[in-house]
Design a protein around this motif. Structure first.
Motif, PDB file in Angstrom:
ATOM      1  N   VAL A   1       7.110  -4.561  -2.548  1.00 24.49           N
ATOM      2  CA  VAL A   1       7.525  -3.631  -2.988  1.00 24.49           C
ATOM      3  C   VAL A   1       7.192  -3.430  -5.074  1.00 24.49           C
ATOM      4  CG1 VAL A   1       9.519  -2.112  -4.088  1.00 24.49           C
ATOM      5  CG2 VAL A   1       9.426  -2.208  -1.455  1.00 24.49           C
ATOM      6  N   GLY A   2       7.646  -4.624  -5.483  1.00 24.59           N
ATOM      7  CA  GLY A   2       7.825  -5.108  -6.608  1.00 24.59           C
ATOM      8  C   GLY A   2       6.216  -5.339  -7.534  1.00 24.59           C
ATOM      9  N   GLU A   3       5.187  -5.646  -6.856  1.00 24.91           N
ATOM     10  CA  GLU A   3       3.591  -6.382  -6.322  1.00 24.91           C
ATOM     11  C   GLU A   3       3.167  -4.898  -7.236  1.00 24.91           C
ATOM     12  OE1 GLU A   3       2.029  -8.435  -4.356  1.00 24.91           O
ATOM     13  OE2 GLU A   3      -0.201  -8.283  -5.353  1.00 24.91           O
ATOM     14  N   ALA A   4       3.572  -4.374  -5.924  1.00 23.20           N
ATOM     15  CA  ALA A   4       3.181  -2.906  -6.421  1.00 23.20           C
ATOM     16  C   ALA A   4       3.341  -1.738  -7.502  1.00 23.20           C
ATOM     17  CB  ALA A   4       3.781  -1.679  -5.258  1.00 23.20           C
ATOM     18  N   VAL A   5       4.806  -2.019  -8.181  1.00 22.97           N
ATOM     19  CA  VAL A   5       5.237  -0.986  -9.090  1.00 22.97           C
ATOM     20  C   VAL A   5       4.927  -2.123  -9.798  1.00 22.97           C
ATOM     21  CG1 VAL A   5       7.869  -0.800 -10.030  1.00 22.97           C
ATOM     22  CG2 VAL A   5       7.639  -0.920  -7.708  1.00 22.97           C
ATOM     23  N   ARG A   6       4.854  -3.084 -10.103  1.00 25.70           N
ATOM     24  CA  ARG A   6       4.072  -3.545 -11.356  1.00 25.70           C
ATOM     25  C   ARG A   6       2.404  -3.256 -11.541  1.00 25.70           C
ATOM     26  NH1 ARG A   6       6.269  -8.380  -9.396  1.00 25.70           N
ATOM     27  NH2 ARG A   6       4.432  -9.328  -8.877  1.00 25.70           N
ATOM     28  N   ASP A   7       1.501  -3.290 -10.929  1.00 27.26           N
ATOM     29  CA  ASP A   7       0.637  -3.101 -10.658  1.00 27.26           C
ATOM     30  C   ASP A   7       0.309  -1.737 -10.670  1.00 27.26           C
ATOM     31  OD1 ASP A   7      -0.409  -5.243  -9.898  1.00 27.26           O
ATOM     32  OD2 ASP A   7      -0.742  -5.108  -7.305  1.00 27.26           O
ATOM     33  N   SER A   8       1.240  -0.456 -10.240  1.00 30.18           N
ATOM     34  CA  SER A   8       0.912   0.900 -10.498  1.00 30.18           C
ATOM     35  C   SER A   8       0.932   0.998 -12.155  1.00 30.18           C
ATOM     36  CB  SER A   8       2.090   1.124 -10.564  1.00 30.18           C
ATOM     37  OG  SER A   8       3.484   0.796 -11.313  1.00 30.18           O
ATOM     38  N   GLY A   9       1.523  -0.494 -12.906  1.00 33.81           N
ATOM     39  CA  GLY A   9       1.102   0.203 -14.716  1.00 33.81           C
ATOM     40  C   GLY A   9       2.541   1.443 -15.001  1.00 33.81           C
TER      41      GLY A   9
ATOM     42  N   ASP B   1       0.737  -1.221  -0.485  1.00 37.43           N
ATOM     43  CA  ASP B   1      -0.029   0.143  -0.095  1.00 37.43           C
ATOM     44  C   ASP B   1       0.861   1.439  -0.093  1.00 37.43           C
ATOM     45  OD1 ASP B   1      -2.287  -1.759  -0.089  1.00 37.43           O
ATOM     46  OD2 ASP B   1      -3.373  -1.547   2.074  1.00 37.43           O
ATOM     47  N   ALA B   2       1.738   1.334   0.412  1.00 36.39           N
ATOM     48  CA  ALA B   2       2.936   2.060   0.266  1.00 36.39           C
ATOM     49  C   ALA B   2       3.675   2.703  -0.647  1.00 36.39           C
ATOM     50  CB  ALA B   2       4.069   2.369   2.010  1.00 36.39           C
ATOM     51  N   THR B   3       3.978   1.495  -1.183  1.00 32.88           N
ATOM     52  CA  THR B   3       4.885   1.788  -2.477  1.00 32.88           C
ATOM     53  C   THR B   3       3.718   2.225  -3.653  1.00 32.88           C
ATOM     54  OG1 THR B   3       6.338  -0.097  -1.657  1.00 32.88           O
ATOM     55  CG2 THR B   3       6.178   0.340  -4.336  1.00 32.88           C
ATOM     56  N   LYS B   4       2.961   1.917  -3.262  1.00 34.77           N
ATOM     57  CA  LYS B   4       1.615   1.715  -4.442  1.00 34.77           C
ATOM     58  C   LYS B   4       1.113   3.464  -4.383  1.00 34.77           C
ATOM     59  CE  LYS B   4      -1.493   0.176  -8.276  1.00 34.77           C
ATOM     60  NZ  LYS B   4      -2.340   1.337  -7.332  1.00 34.77           N
ATOM     61  N   THR B   5       1.087   4.261  -2.599  1.00 27.66           N
ATOM     62  CA  THR B   5       0.143   5.432  -2.992  1.00 27.66           C
ATOM     63  C   THR B   5       1.754   6.552  -2.547  1.00 27.66           C
ATOM     64  OG1 THR B   5      -0.446   4.563  -0.272  1.00 27.66           O
ATOM     65  CG2 THR B   5      -0.252   6.831  -0.836  1.00 27.66           C
ATOM     66  N   ALA B   6       3.141   6.270  -3.186  1.00 27.52           N
ATOM     67  CA  ALA B   6       3.637   6.227  -3.152  1.00 27.52           C
ATOM     68  C   ALA B   6       4.274   7.131  -4.471  1.00 27.52           C
ATOM     69  CB  ALA B   6       5.285   6.101  -3.251  1.00 27.52           C
ATOM     70  N   LEU B   7       3.540   6.228  -5.614  1.00 32.56           N
ATOM     71  CA  LEU B   7       3.524   5.933  -6.950  1.00 32.56           C
ATOM     72  C   LEU B   7       2.327   6.603  -7.553  1.00 32.56           C
ATOM     73  CD1 LEU B   7       5.272   2.250  -7.557  1.00 32.56           C
ATOM     74  CD2 LEU B   7       6.199   4.290  -7.832  1.00 32.56           C
ATOM     75  N   ASP B   8       1.571   6.705  -7.243  1.00 28.96           N
ATOM     76  CA  ASP B   8       0.112   7.424  -7.050  1.00 28.96           C
ATOM     77  C   ASP B   8       0.005   9.108  -6.853  1.00 28.96           C
ATOM     78  OD1 ASP B   8      -1.019   5.194  -8.145  1.00 28.96           O
ATOM     79  OD2 ASP B   8      -1.978   4.887  -6.451  1.00 28.96           O
ATOM     80  N   LEU B   9       1.196   9.040  -6.230  1.00 28.77           N
ATOM     81  CA  LEU B   9       1.619  10.384  -5.953  1.00 28.77           C
ATOM     82  C   LEU B   9       2.453  11.298  -6.439  1.00 28.77           C
ATOM     83  CD1 LEU B   9       0.409  10.452  -1.842  1.00 28.77           C
ATOM     84  CD2 LEU B   9      -0.506  11.504  -3.576  1.00 28.77           C
ATOM     85  N   GLY B  10       3.205  10.316  -7.074  1.00 32.74           N
ATOM     86  CA  GLY B  10       4.153  10.484  -8.531  1.00 32.74           C
ATOM     87  C   GLY B  10       5.824  10.153  -7.840  1.00 32.74           C
ATOM     88  N   TYR B  11       5.843   9.928  -6.839  1.00 29.82           N
ATOM     89  CA  TYR B  11       7.518   9.464  -6.743  1.00 29.82           C
ATOM     90  C   TYR B  11       7.712   8.063  -7.698  1.00 29.82           C
ATOM     91  CZ  TYR B  11       7.153  10.399  -1.906  1.00 29.82           C
ATOM     92  OH  TYR B  11       7.586  11.209  -0.434  1.00 29.82           O
ATOM     93  N   ARG B  12       8.644   8.389  -8.624  1.00 29.30           N
ATOM     94  CA  ARG B  12       9.531   7.152  -9.726  1.00 29.30           C
ATOM     95  C   ARG B  12      10.513   6.749  -9.110  1.00 29.30           C
ATOM     96  NH1 ARG B  12       4.993   7.600 -10.613  1.00 29.30           N
ATOM     97  NH2 ARG B  12       3.528   8.403 -12.334  1.00 29.30           N
ATOM     98  N   HIS B  13      10.887   6.540  -7.926  1.00 28.27           N
ATOM     99  CA  HIS B  13      12.406   5.825  -7.294  1.00 28.27           C
ATOM    100  C   HIS B  13      11.664   5.366  -5.675  1.00 28.27           C
ATOM    101  CE1 HIS B  13      16.329   7.570  -5.478  1.00 28.27           C
ATOM    102  NE2 HIS B  13      16.109   5.995  -5.589  1.00 28.27           N
ATOM    103  N   ILE B  14      12.026   3.923  -5.757  1.00 24.77           N
ATOM    104  CA  ILE B  14      11.804   3.287  -4.878  1.00 24.77           C
ATOM    105  C   ILE B  14      13.316   2.928  -4.227  1.00 24.77           C
ATOM    106  CG2 ILE B  14      10.556   1.582  -4.106  1.00 24.77           C
ATOM    107  CD1 ILE B  14       8.437   3.447  -4.959  1.00 24.77           C
TER     108      ILE B  14
END
Ligand code: A2P
Length: 270
Positions: free
Chosen positions: A56-64, A31-44
Motif C-alpha cells: 500500500v505504501g509503495e503504491a501511495v508513494r508511486d502515485s506522486g 495494483d488495487a491501491t494504485k488504481t484507487a488513487l488514480d481514480l480519485g480516492y484519497r483515503h486508504i
C-alpha cells in the motif's frame, strides 16, 4: 469523492475510504491501491494485520500525490495489549508504509480475534496511553478504535484523556449498529463502516435492487450511499477496477422514503 467529514480535532477525512482487508500483499494490494488513487480516492485503510502495508505504501508513494492530500489509516493488531507492544507495532507499521506520519491509528479490536468478547479493558487503556503519546508527537494525526461496542468505549473514555476520533465497525444495510452509532455521535466520534456490502452478501438483495433501478445505480452503489446518508464513512473494497470506480461514484441522494425502506431491511447475510 474528495468531500470530507471533519473529525472532532478539526482534521478532514475524505468521505469514502478504500478498504484493503484481504487484498494480498504484493501486486494485488499495489495494483488495487494504485488504481484507487488514480481514480480519485484519497483515503486508504490498511492494518498491520492485513500484511499489505508495504505494498500500500509503495503504491501511495508511486502515485506522486502530495502527502498532505492523502489520508492513511492503519491499525494496531488486536492481540497487542501492552505499551511496549504498541510502540513496537507502530514503528513496524511506520516502516512498512514509509509515508512519514499516519493520519489515523486505530486499535484493531478490543479483544484478540482468537478470544472475541474477552475482557482487555486494562490493556486497552495501556495501549491508548501510547496512542496519546503518538498523537501528541504528531506521529499520527488522529487516533481511534475499531470493533468497539458501547461498553468498551465507556470504559476507555472514563479512564483516558483523548476521546477517540473514530470508531470503525462492521456496518451495512440491515446491520446498522444503532446503539454504537448513537454513542459515537453523542461523543463526536466518527463512525466508519467496514464491509458496507456485507462482504458481498447484499449484492443479490432484490429489495435493494428495486431501489437501485430507480436511480439507475447498482446495488453496491446504493449500499454505499446509504452509509453516507447516515453520516457513516464507507470503506468499500474491491480489486476490480470498474468496481473500484463505481464504488466511489455515489454522488446521488436517496429519498427519505427509500432510506426508510432500507432502514426496515433485516440482516439476511448471516
Ligand atoms: P471484487 O474484489 O472481486 O470486486 P465489502 O466491501 O462489503 O467487504 O465487500 C467486498 C466484496 O464485494 C469483494 O468480494 C468485492 O469483490 C465485492 N465488490 C466490491 N465492490 C463491488 C461492486 N461494485 N459490485 C459487485 N461486487 C463488488
Amino acid at each position: 469523492l474528495i468531500d470530507t467529514f471533519t473529525l472532532s480535532n478539526g482534521l478532514h477525512i475524505p468521505k469514502i475510504g478504500f478498504g484493503t482487508w484481504q487484498i494480498p500483499s504484493g501486486s494485488d494490494a499495489y495494483d488495487a491501491t494504485k488504481t484507487a488513487l488514480d481514480l480519485g480516492y484519497r483515503h486508504i485503510d490498511t492494518a498491520l494485520a492485513y500484511g499489505n502495508e508495504a505494498s500500500v505504501g509503495e503504491a501511495v508513494r508511486d502515485s506522486g500525490i502530495p502527502r498532505d492530500e492523502l489520508f492513511i489509516t492503519t491499525k494496531l493488531p488486536a492481540e497487542v495489549k501492552t505499551a511496549s507492544g504498541a510502540r513496537d507495532a507502530f514503528e513496524e507499521s511506520s516502516r512498512n508504509l514509509d509515508l512519514g506520519h499516519v493520519d489515523l491509528y486505530l486499535i484493531h479490536a478490543p479483544w484478540p480475534w482468537s478470544d472475541m468478547g474477552s475482557d482487555h479493558r486494562d490493556g486497552n487503556v495501556e495501549v491508548w496511553k501510547v496512542f496519546e503519546e503518538l498523537y501528541d508527537a504528531g506521529r499520527t494525526k488522529s487516533v481511534g478504535v475499531s470493533n468497539f461496542a458501547v461498553a468498551d468505549l465507556e470504559d476507555l473514555l472514563g479512564r483516558t484523556d483523548v476521546v477517540p476520533h473514530a470508531n470503525q465497525i462492521r456496518w451495512f444495510i440491515g446491520n446498522t449498529q444503532d446503539e454504537t452509532t448513537a454513542f459515537d455521535r453523542e461523543h463526536d466520534i466518527l463512525t466508519e463502516g467496514y464491509s458496507p456490502l456485507a462482504t458481498g452478501g447484499l449484492l443479490e438483495n432484490e429489495q435493494i435492487a428495486e431501489i437501485a433501478a430507480k436511480y439507475d445505480k447498482s446495488v453496491a452503489q446504493v449500499a454505499i450511499r446509504y452509509l453516507l446518508e447516515k453520516d457513516v464513512l464507507p470503506l468499500p473494497k474491491s480489486t476490480t477496477p470498474s468496481r473500484i470506480a463505481a464504488n466511489a461514484d455515489v454522488d446521488f441522494v436517496l429519498s427519505a422514503d427509500d432510506v426508510a425502506a432500507l432502514d426496515a431491511l433485516e440482516d439476511t447475510t448471516n
